[in-house]
Design an enzyme around this catalytic site. Structure first.
Site: not given
Ligand code: AP5
Ligand code: MG
Ligand code: ZN
Length: 223
Positions: A88, A160, A171
């Site tokens: 990231r 969450r 974010r």
């Molecule tokens: P992390 O858990 O990675 O959160 P994020 O990057 O904010 O991403 P999300 O998990 O919120 O979203 P996603 O892209 O995975 O979407 P999802 O598949 O769930 O990180 C959390 C925190 O941890 C960070 O803010 C940071 O603080 C820390 N962190 C993590 N890694 C780090 C690193 N490398 N360095 C430093 N800090 C770090 O989908 C979202 C929703 O949409 C779900 O409900 C899903 O069912 C739905 N959905 C998915 N695809 C579709 C589709 N095609 N159509 C309709 N709905 C869909």
């Molecule tokens: Mg995720």
């Protein structure tokens, strides 16, 4: 297959990484999930991670890099992995390359899932996750069979802690500020694969796989 999945919060990284891990028989390694588990268990790592995650900021590089180093040393990652949410920052990307080079390995692709900001908010506002196993649902696009209950383990579904409007905004800011250089890093290497993240979950999965297969560096690769 060694893949990195990049994209803004809510772009579908976790959803697509889960499907790719099944498809290529690789472990799905999500730094966010590792941190959330540590927070739930109340470990020292969890307490430190929570200080940053609750504000929508990144966990410091030294902690995150060490964690990934240890995780990809585990035997199940020997033949590949799907990294979700790592790297990231540019430093994390450089470190990942160094870790792999030491083993004479390389990444197959860095996949960027692109999604409009309006859709990001819709996806995150309606996301629900299992309080026990972390399975992810969406109230419209992927609802559980029984409202509020996980299909996999029967535990209750929750939102969450970082899925509130204020933290989502932060974010997204952090993503543009610190993760954009990671995209240019992989673009310069020629390994970035940009995928349109719109459409239903299965459609996006098929889009990724067909792009990987047609532009595959190593045909018929799996792990
Ligand atoms: P992390 O858990 O990675 O959160 P994020 O990057 O904010 O991403 P999300 O998990 O919120 O979203 P996603 O892209 O995975 O979407 P999802 O598949 O769930 O990180 C959390 C925190 O941890 C960070 O803010 C940071 O603080 C820390 N962190 C993590 N890694 C780090 C690193 N490398 N360095 C430093 N800090 C770090 O989908 C979202 C929703 O949409 C779900 O409900 C899903 O069912 C739905 N959905 C998915 N695809 C579709 C589709 N095609 N159509 C309709 N709905 C869909
Ligand atoms: Mg995720
Ligand atoms: Zn569950």
């Amino acid at each position: 297959m060694r893949l990195v999945i990049l994209g803004a919060p809510g772009a579908g990284k976790g959803t697509q990484a889960t499907l790719l891990a099944e498809f290529y028989h690789c472990p799905h390694v999500s730094t966010g999930e590792i941190f959330r588990r540590a927070i739930a268990e109340g470990t020292e790592l969890g307490r430190e991670a929570d200080r940053h995650i609750s504000k929508g900021r990144l966990v410091p590089d030294d902690i995150t890099i060490e964690l990934v180093k240890q995780r990809i040393e585990e035997p199940d990652c020997e033949h590949g992995f799907i990294l979700d949410g790592f790297p990231r920052t540019r430093s994390q990307a450089i470190m990942l390359d160094q870790m792999l080079e030491e083993k004479h390995l390389g990444l197959d692709r860095a996949i960027l899932l692109e999604l409009e900001e309006e859709e990001i908010y819709h996806r995150l506002a309606n996301r629900r996750v299992c309080s026990n196993c972390g399975a992810t649902y969406h109230l419209d696009s992927l609802p559980p069979k029984v409202p509020g209950i996980c299909d996999v383990c029967g535990s209750s579904l929750i939102q969450r802690a970082d899925d509130n409007v204020e933290t989502i905004k932060e974010r997204i800011v952090i993503y543009h500020e610190l993760t954009a250089p990671v995209l240019s890093y992989y673009e310069e290497q020629g390994s970035l694969l940009v995928i349109n993240g719109e459409g239903d979950i299965d459609e996006v999965h098929k889009r990724i796989v067909s792009n990987l297969e047609t532009r595959s560096l190593r045909a018929n690769d799996s792990c």
